[in-house]
Every structure is written in structure tokens, then in C-alpha cells.
Design a protein around this motif. Structure first.
Motif, PDB file in Angstrom:
ATOM      1  N   THR A  24       0.834  -1.201   0.000  1.00 43.58           N
ATOM      2  CA  THR A  24       0.000   0.000   0.000  1.00 43.58           C
ATOM      3  C   THR A  24       0.870   1.253   0.000  1.00 43.58           C
ATOM      4  O   THR A  24       0.619   2.203  -0.740  1.00 43.58           O
ATOM      5  CB  THR A  24      -0.936   0.020   1.226  1.00 43.58           C
ATOM      6  N   ALA A  25       1.918   1.233   0.835  1.00 42.90           N
ATOM      7  CA  ALA A  25       2.808   2.387   0.956  1.00 42.90           C
ATOM      8  C   ALA A  25       3.933   2.362  -0.073  1.00 42.90           C
ATOM      9  O   ALA A  25       4.591   3.376  -0.298  1.00 42.90           O
ATOM     10  CB  ALA A  25       3.409   2.433   2.363  1.00 42.90           C
ATOM     11  N   GLY A  26       4.165   1.184  -0.668  1.00 46.74           N
ATOM     12  CA  GLY A  26       5.236   1.060  -1.656  1.00 46.74           C
ATOM     13  C   GLY A  26       6.624   1.121  -1.034  1.00 46.74           C
ATOM     14  O   GLY A  26       7.563   1.626  -1.636  1.00 46.74           O
ATOM     15  N   ARG A  27       6.748   0.568   0.184  1.00 47.91           N
ATOM     16  CA  ARG A  27       8.044   0.584   0.866  1.00 47.91           C
ATOM     17  C   ARG A  27       8.155  -0.606   1.816  1.00 47.91           C
ATOM     18  O   ARG A  27       7.153  -1.254   2.133  1.00 47.91           O
ATOM     19  CB  ARG A  27       8.213   1.888   1.637  1.00 47.91           C
ATOM     20  N   PRO A  28       9.367  -0.886   2.308  1.00 45.03           N
ATOM     21  CA  PRO A  28       9.535  -1.971   3.284  1.00 45.03           C
ATOM     22  C   PRO A  28       8.754  -1.681   4.567  1.00 45.03           C
ATOM     23  O   PRO A  28       8.591  -0.519   4.960  1.00 45.03           O
ATOM     24  CB  PRO A  28      11.043  -1.968   3.568  1.00 45.03           C
ATOM     25  N   ALA A  29       8.282  -2.741   5.199  1.00 42.00           N
ATOM     26  CA  ALA A  29       7.564  -2.619   6.469  1.00 42.00           C
ATOM     27  C   ALA A  29       8.571  -2.799   7.599  1.00 42.00           C
ATOM     28  O   ALA A  29       9.008  -3.912   7.882  1.00 42.00           O
ATOM     29  CB  ALA A  29       6.460  -3.665   6.556  1.00 42.00           C
ATOM     30  N   LYS A  30       8.970  -1.711   8.241  1.00 46.28           N
ATOM     31  CA  LYS A  30       9.964  -1.807   9.306  1.00 46.28           C
ATOM     32  C   LYS A  30       9.287  -1.887  10.667  1.00 46.28           C
ATOM     33  O   LYS A  30       8.183  -1.386  10.865  1.00 46.28           O
ATOM     34  CB  LYS A  30      10.935  -0.640   9.246  1.00 46.28           C
ATOM     35  N   GLY A  31       9.967  -2.574  11.573  1.00 49.45           N
ATOM     36  CA  GLY A  31       9.493  -2.687  12.941  1.00 49.45           C
ATOM     37  C   GLY A  31       8.415  -3.713  13.177  1.00 49.45           C
ATOM     38  O   GLY A  31       7.735  -3.668  14.205  1.00 49.45           O
ATOM     39  N   VAL A  32       8.238  -4.673  12.263  1.00 48.89           N
ATOM     40  CA  VAL A  32       7.219  -5.718  12.435  1.00 48.89           C
ATOM     41  C   VAL A  32       7.829  -6.879  13.223  1.00 48.89           C
ATOM     42  O   VAL A  32       8.887  -7.403  12.864  1.00 48.89           O
ATOM     43  CB  VAL A  32       6.687  -6.221  11.076  1.00 48.89           C
ATOM     44  N   ARG A  33       7.172  -7.262  14.303  1.00 47.19           N
ATOM     45  CA  ARG A  33       7.621  -8.401  15.111  1.00 47.19           C
ATOM     46  C   ARG A  33       7.248  -9.690  14.388  1.00 47.19           C
ATOM     47  O   ARG A  33       6.139  -9.832  13.862  1.00 47.19           O
ATOM     48  CB  ARG A  33       6.946  -8.357  16.476  1.00 47.19           C
ATOM     49  N   VAL A  34       8.207 -10.650  14.386  1.00 46.18           N
ATOM     50  CA  VAL A  34       7.993 -11.928  13.713  1.00 46.18           C
ATOM     51  C   VAL A  34       8.519 -13.041  14.611  1.00 46.18           C
ATOM     52  O   VAL A  34       9.595 -12.930  15.199  1.00 46.18           O
ATOM     53  CB  VAL A  34       8.724 -11.982  12.344  1.00 46.18           C
ATOM     54  N   LYS A  35       7.745 -14.117  14.718  1.00 45.13           N
ATOM     55  CA  LYS A  35       8.183 -15.315  15.433  1.00 45.13           C
ATOM     56  C   LYS A  35       8.421 -16.412  14.410  1.00 45.13           C
ATOM     57  O   LYS A  35       7.683 -16.536  13.431  1.00 45.13           O
ATOM     58  CB  LYS A  35       7.122 -15.804  16.414  1.00 45.13           C
ATOM     59  N   LEU A  36       9.427 -17.228  14.670  1.00 44.10           N
ATOM     60  CA  LEU A  36       9.751 -18.390  13.844  1.00 44.10           C
ATOM     61  C   LEU A  36       9.781 -19.593  14.763  1.00 44.10           C
ATOM     62  O   LEU A  36      10.455 -19.566  15.794  1.00 44.10           O
ATOM     63  CB  LEU A  36      11.118 -18.195  13.179  1.00 44.10           C
ATOM     64  N   GLU A  37       9.045 -20.628  14.414  1.00 44.71           N
ATOM     65  CA  GLU A  37       9.097 -21.833  15.245  1.00 44.71           C
ATOM     66  C   GLU A  37       9.130 -23.077  14.374  1.00 44.71           C
ATOM     67  O   GLU A  37       8.568 -23.111  13.281  1.00 44.71           O
ATOM     68  CB  GLU A  37       7.939 -21.889  16.233  1.00 44.71           C
ATOM     69  N   GLY A  38       9.827 -24.081  14.880  1.00 43.80           N
ATOM     70  CA  GLY A  38       9.910 -25.319  14.113  1.00 43.80           C
ATOM     71  C   GLY A  38      10.933 -26.274  14.662  1.00 43.80           C
ATOM     72  O   GLY A  38      11.315 -26.204  15.827  1.00 43.80           O
ATOM     73  N   GLY A  39      11.399 -27.153  13.789  1.00 45.33           N
ATOM     74  CA  GLY A  39      12.300 -28.212  14.213  1.00 45.33           C
ATOM     75  C   GLY A  39      11.490 -29.394  14.678  1.00 45.33           C
ATOM     76  O   GLY A  39      10.317 -29.548  14.351  1.00 45.33           O
ATOM     77  N   HIS A  40      12.110 -30.235  15.486  1.00 44.53           N
ATOM     78  CA  HIS A  40      11.416 -31.396  16.041  1.00 44.53           C
ATOM     79  C   HIS A  40      11.125 -31.145  17.502  1.00 44.53           C
ATOM     80  O   HIS A  40      11.725 -30.284  18.134  1.00 44.53           O
ATOM     81  CB  HIS A  40      12.262 -32.656  15.848  1.00 44.53           C
ATOM     82  N   GLU A  95      -1.021  -6.465  12.851  1.00 47.70           N
ATOM     83  CA  GLU A  95      -1.909  -5.431  13.388  1.00 47.70           C
ATOM     84  C   GLU A  95      -1.157  -4.302  14.097  1.00 47.70           C
ATOM     85  O   GLU A  95      -1.489  -3.131  13.877  1.00 47.70           O
ATOM     86  CB  GLU A  95      -2.958  -6.021  14.318  1.00 47.70           C
ATOM     87  N   PRO A  96      -0.135  -4.585  14.897  1.00 45.70           N
ATOM     88  CA  PRO A  96       0.601  -3.462  15.492  1.00 45.70           C
ATOM     89  C   PRO A  96       1.259  -2.559  14.437  1.00 45.70           C
ATOM     90  O   PRO A  96       1.401  -1.356  14.651  1.00 45.70           O
ATOM     91  CB  PRO A  96       1.655  -4.137  16.372  1.00 45.70           C
ATOM     92  N   TYR A  97       1.629  -3.120  13.302  1.00 46.53           N
ATOM     93  CA  TYR A  97       2.237  -2.333  12.227  1.00 46.53           C
ATOM     94  C   TYR A  97       1.206  -1.369  11.615  1.00 46.53           C
ATOM     95  O   TYR A  97       1.485  -0.180  11.439  1.00 46.53           O
ATOM     96  CB  TYR A  97       2.816  -3.252  11.141  1.00 46.53           C
ATOM     97  N   PHE A  98       0.015  -1.880  11.288  1.00 41.82           N
ATOM     98  CA  PHE A  98      -1.016  -1.043  10.658  1.00 41.82           C
ATOM     99  C   PHE A  98      -1.796  -0.209  11.672  1.00 41.82           C
ATOM    100  O   PHE A  98      -2.370   0.810  11.332  1.00 41.82           O
ATOM    101  CB  PHE A  98      -2.000  -1.902   9.857  1.00 41.82           C
TER     102      PHE A  98
END
Length: 129
Positions: free
Chosen positions: A15-31, A87-90
């Protein structure tokens, strides 16, 4: 140590045509037990490295492991999930998707880049390079 982890991601706010900075992301996986990592997108909307996740409700020491170590223990294929907190980003009430969840398979020894093209009412993703 490598300059970026074996799993990276990138968020573009279409929408803004730019990178989204400051977005929190979780990664989970493995066994089991699953390993959880977290990070926040930089000024270019990218996550190149992850920190072990430690819940504020857990007692004890902060976990000490790297994504590279966890992936090194996987024999063949593992399943991983990226959870983008949008949601915190927008802003509260300004998006249809309060979070975006992307689940994918990882083969041992490969690098995975997962871009997210994001707007308040749509998103798309793909395996990048």
C-alpha cells in the motif's frame, strides 16, 4: 558465523510502496520440543538473524541456541512457521489480518527466504532467493 541465518524474511508494504519496518515476527519449528525464535524487521523490512524466544511467563535462564544449530540437528526435512504480527504495524482495527502465518518445509542444508507482500486487506508470499 554467517552474516544471515538459514531462514530469512522480508516484508514489503504494498500500500505504501516501501519496506515494512518494525514488524515483530516469530519463527518456530524443528522437532519436538519445537524451538521458537523471534526478531523484528529492520529499516529495509528484513530479518536476517533470529534470537531464541523467552516468554515473560517462563522462569529460568534465557534459552541459548542458534537457528543454525537447531537446523543442523534435523536429519532431512522439518516444518517451520513464520508468524508476522501485522496489526501493530497497521494499527488496531486498520487491517483485516491481525497476523499472517506462513508454514513451510525446510530441507537440511538449504537457505530459505520468505518474502511477504502485505497490505491491510491482502497478502501474498513465495519462496524467494
Amino acid at each position: 558465523m554467517a552474516t544471515k541465518d538459514p531462514i530469512t524474511c522480508h516484508i514489503l508494504d504494498t500500500t505504501a510502496g516501501r519496506p515494512a519496518k518494525g514488524v515483530r515476527v516469530k519463527l518456530e519449528g524443528g522437532h519436538a520440543p519445537l524451538k521458537i525464535f523471534e526478531s523484528q524487521t529492520d529499516d529495509d523490512g528484513r530479518i536476517k538473524s533470529w534470537l531464541p524466544y523467552s516468554s515473560e511467563h517462563e522462569a529460568g535462564d534465557v534459552p541459548i541456541y542458534t537457528l543454525e544449530e537447531v537446523l543442523g540437528e534435523v536429519e532431512n526435512t522439518s516444518t517451520w512457521t513464520l508468524r508476522f504480527y501485522t496489526e501493530p504495524y497497521f494499527g488496531e482495527g486498520n487491517t483485516f489480518f491481525p497476523e499472517v502465518v506462513v508454514t513451510f518445509k525446510v530441507q537440511k542444508g538449504q537457505h530459505y527466504h520468505v518474502p511477504l507482500l502485505l497490505s491491510p486487506y491482502s497478502y501474498s508470499t513465495y519462496r524467494g532467493s
